[in-house]
Design a protein around this motif. Structure first.
Motif, PDB file in Angstrom:
ATOM      1  N   PRO A 123     -10.458  37.610  30.875  1.00  0.00           N
ATOM      2  CA  PRO A 123     -10.940  37.742  29.496  1.00  0.00           C
ATOM      3  C   PRO A 123      -9.940  37.166  28.516  1.00  0.00           C
ATOM      4  O   PRO A 123      -8.753  37.050  28.781  1.00  0.00           O
ATOM      5  CB  PRO A 123     -11.081  39.255  29.329  1.00  0.00           C
ATOM      6  N   ASN A 124     -10.452  36.798  27.330  1.00  0.00           N
ATOM      7  CA  ASN A 124      -9.585  36.232  26.301  1.00  0.00           C
ATOM      8  C   ASN A 124      -8.717  37.279  25.621  1.00  0.00           C
ATOM      9  O   ASN A 124      -7.834  36.934  24.845  1.00  0.00           O
ATOM     10  CB  ASN A 124     -10.442  35.518  25.246  1.00  0.00           C
ATOM     11  N   LYS A 125      -8.971  38.537  25.903  1.00  0.00           N
ATOM     12  CA  LYS A 125      -8.216  39.597  25.246  1.00  0.00           C
ATOM     13  C   LYS A 125      -6.727  39.482  25.560  1.00  0.00           C
ATOM     14  O   LYS A 125      -5.881  39.739  24.699  1.00  0.00           O
ATOM     15  CB  LYS A 125      -8.744  40.961  25.685  1.00  0.00           C
ATOM     16  N   TYR A 126      -6.405  39.115  26.791  1.00  0.00           N
ATOM     17  CA  TYR A 126      -4.992  38.978  27.146  1.00  0.00           C
ATOM     18  C   TYR A 126      -4.322  37.917  26.276  1.00  0.00           C
ATOM     19  O   TYR A 126      -3.210  38.110  25.773  1.00  0.00           O
ATOM     20  CB  TYR A 126      -4.847  38.613  28.621  1.00  0.00           C
ATOM     21  N   GLU A 127      -4.995  36.790  26.118  1.00  0.00           N
ATOM     22  CA  GLU A 127      -4.439  35.714  25.295  1.00  0.00           C
ATOM     23  C   GLU A 127      -4.275  36.158  23.845  1.00  0.00           C
ATOM     24  O   GLU A 127      -3.259  35.855  23.199  1.00  0.00           O
ATOM     25  CB  GLU A 127      -5.339  34.482  25.369  1.00  0.00           C
ATOM     26  N   GLU A 128      -5.258  36.901  23.352  1.00  0.00           N
ATOM     27  CA  GLU A 128      -5.168  37.394  21.979  1.00  0.00           C
ATOM     28  C   GLU A 128      -4.016  38.378  21.820  1.00  0.00           C
ATOM     29  O   GLU A 128      -3.272  38.328  20.839  1.00  0.00           O
ATOM     30  CB  GLU A 128      -6.491  38.056  21.589  1.00  0.00           C
ATOM     31  N   ASP A 129      -3.880  39.278  22.789  1.00  0.00           N
ATOM     32  CA  ASP A 129      -2.784  40.252  22.732  1.00  0.00           C
ATOM     33  C   ASP A 129      -1.430  39.558  22.822  1.00  0.00           C
ATOM     34  O   ASP A 129      -0.476  39.944  22.134  1.00  0.00           O
ATOM     35  CB  ASP A 129      -2.925  41.276  23.861  1.00  0.00           C
ATOM     36  N   LEU A 130      -1.353  38.538  23.687  1.00  0.00           N
ATOM     37  CA  LEU A 130      -0.100  37.800  23.829  1.00  0.00           C
ATOM     38  C   LEU A 130       0.266  37.098  22.529  1.00  0.00           C
ATOM     39  O   LEU A 130       1.431  37.108  22.106  1.00  0.00           O
ATOM     40  CB  LEU A 130      -0.228  36.781  24.961  1.00  0.00           C
ATOM     41  N   GLN A 131      -0.731  36.495  21.888  1.00  0.00           N
ATOM     42  CA  GLN A 131      -0.474  35.807  20.624  1.00  0.00           C
ATOM     43  C   GLN A 131       0.067  36.779  19.571  1.00  0.00           C
ATOM     44  O   GLN A 131       1.041  36.482  18.875  1.00  0.00           O
ATOM     45  CB  GLN A 131      -1.763  35.155  20.125  1.00  0.00           C
ATOM     46  N   LYS A 132      -0.548  37.954  19.464  1.00  0.00           N
ATOM     47  CA  LYS A 132      -0.091  38.933  18.492  1.00  0.00           C
ATOM     48  C   LYS A 132       1.322  39.411  18.811  1.00  0.00           C
ATOM     49  O   LYS A 132       2.168  39.563  17.914  1.00  0.00           O
ATOM     50  CB  LYS A 132      -1.052  40.124  18.465  1.00  0.00           C
ATOM     51  N   GLU A 133       1.591  39.626  20.084  1.00  0.00           N
ATOM     52  CA  GLU A 133       2.909  40.116  20.480  1.00  0.00           C
ATOM     53  C   GLU A 133       4.002  39.100  20.163  1.00  0.00           C
ATOM     54  O   GLU A 133       5.055  39.446  19.628  1.00  0.00           O
ATOM     55  CB  GLU A 133       2.905  40.447  21.976  1.00  0.00           C
ATOM     56  N   VAL A 134       3.722  37.820  20.494  1.00  0.00           N
ATOM     57  CA  VAL A 134       4.723  36.782  20.258  1.00  0.00           C
ATOM     58  C   VAL A 134       4.963  36.585  18.771  1.00  0.00           C
ATOM     59  O   VAL A 134       6.110  36.434  18.326  1.00  0.00           O
ATOM     60  CB  VAL A 134       4.285  35.455  20.922  1.00  0.00           C
ATOM     61  N   GLU A 135       3.894  36.592  17.982  1.00  0.00           N
ATOM     62  CA  GLU A 135       4.054  36.416  16.545  1.00  0.00           C
ATOM     63  C   GLU A 135       4.884  37.532  15.915  1.00  0.00           C
ATOM     64  O   GLU A 135       5.607  37.326  14.947  1.00  0.00           O
ATOM     65  CB  GLU A 135       2.684  36.317  15.877  1.00  0.00           C
ATOM     66  N   GLN A 136       4.796  38.730  16.505  1.00  0.00           N
ATOM     67  CA  GLN A 136       5.620  39.827  16.018  1.00  0.00           C
ATOM     68  C   GLN A 136       7.083  39.655  16.417  1.00  0.00           C
ATOM     69  O   GLN A 136       7.989  40.119  15.702  1.00  0.00           O
ATOM     70  CB  GLN A 136       5.085  41.154  16.557  1.00  0.00           C
TER      71      GLN A 136
END
Length: 325
Positions: A123-136
């Motif tokens: 699922p794309n949720k992992y990619e979305e979560d990763l993006q948010k985590e890295v941006e933080q």
């Protein structure tokens, strides 16, 4: 007679042994017989993938799920000789499945339905979560760089010496190399030494990349800052198959670099008998002189009186151009 044996080990149930027999290969045959030994016989539906030769099912009852993972010993078809390392296959191939009815003896209450398990894309949720985590995790100036480079920015990835296309070619990363080319990057771009991606792949002996670049339209005639072509470097590294491949692409076997050295000069310097023969029978000029006035025969004699010197000298004297040897 062909055999495929699967042992099912469900949770909290006795093991089931299934033996499949067929008059021909199991997959694609017209008649399949599956024998199950056990005190009880509950009907299951089994899906066998022709491509992967593996079986997976799980039984469901009400809200409870028991997972059964089969361990299969599968035969391999003999190589028919039609395959090739250079054949290109699609990334995704359609898989035909054949459903086989069989009986199972594992204990269970009520009706049990078998459900075929298929590999689902992540699922794309992992990619979305990763993006948010890295941006933080990024500092403000780092987030600014990311915002400025929402898409590929080759200029910021390159220097006169370090070129991303060359890096991908030399490290054998064909997929990112193709993505870079699809963005409009020049396949024949050179670094400060005049090396193209094809030069680098040949120096690194990345055979798959070399063939791929040539099919993509890379020039086999491009010269580096010293006038050396991909053929010069293929000879220097002793890549016999690549030399043959470049000759098929109509390269000039007598091309000279800025010092007047032809690929035949390089082959003699490397004392490579096989490449010397290949070049000679494909039209290499044995009398061509470099800027120092030396022919390939002169170079062969500079190694002294030994077997290798005499062997190479004989080749240069007797092997006919475009003839048998």
């Amino acid at each position: 007679m062909s055999w495929a044996i699967s042992t099912f080990v469900p949770s909290e149930v006795p093991p089931v042994c299934v033996v499949a027999t067929a008059s021909g290969p199991l997959l694609g045959c017209t008649t399949n017989t599956l024998d199950v030994v056990g005190p009880r016989r509950t009907r299951l539906q089994l899906s066998i993938s022709k491509k992967w030769l593996r079986m997976r099912t799980f039984g469901t009852e009400s809200n409870q799920v028991s997972f059964l993972q089969s361990r299969q010993e599968a035969w391999e078809d003999p190589d028919d000789g039609n395959g090739s390392d250079f054949d290109e296959q699609d990334d995704e191939e359609e898989v035909d499945e054949y459903d086989l009815d069989f009986e199972s003896d594992w204990e269970g209450e009520g009706d049990v339905q078998a459900v075929s398990v298929t590999n689902q894309p992540a699922p794309n949720k992992y990619e979305e979560d990763l993006q948010k985590e890295v941006e933080q995790l990024l500092e403000p100036e780092e987030r600014a760089i990311l915002q400025q480079n929402a898409t590929l920015n080759v200029d910021r990835l390159s220097t006169p010496k370090w070129n991303p296309l060359h890096t991908f070619a030399l490290s054998g990363q064909i997929i990112p190399m193709d993505k870079l080319l699809e963005s409009g990057y020049d396949i024949d771009s050179v670094d400060e030494d005049g090396f193209s991606a094809l030069h680098k792949a040949i120096i690194g002996r990345k055979d798959a990349v070399i063939g791929h670049l040539l099919r993509k339209g890379a020039s086999p005639h491009i010269k580096d800052k010293n006038g050396a072509t991909p053929l010069h470097y293929a000879v220097q590294v002793g890549a016999k198959q690549i030399v043959k491949l470049l000759i098929k692409y109509k390269v000039d076997v007598n091309v000279a670099d800025s010092d007047g050295w032809t690929p035949l000069h390089v082959a003699i310097q490397g004392r490579n008998r096989d490449l010397t023969k290949i070049l000679l029978v494909n039209g290499a000029d044995r009398n061509r002189r470099n800027k120092d006035g030396k022919t390939p025969l002169d170079l062969s004699l500079c190694y002294g009186k030994n077997f290798k010197s005499y062997d190479l000298s004989k080749l240069l004297k007797v092997v006919p151009v475009y003839g048998a040897f």
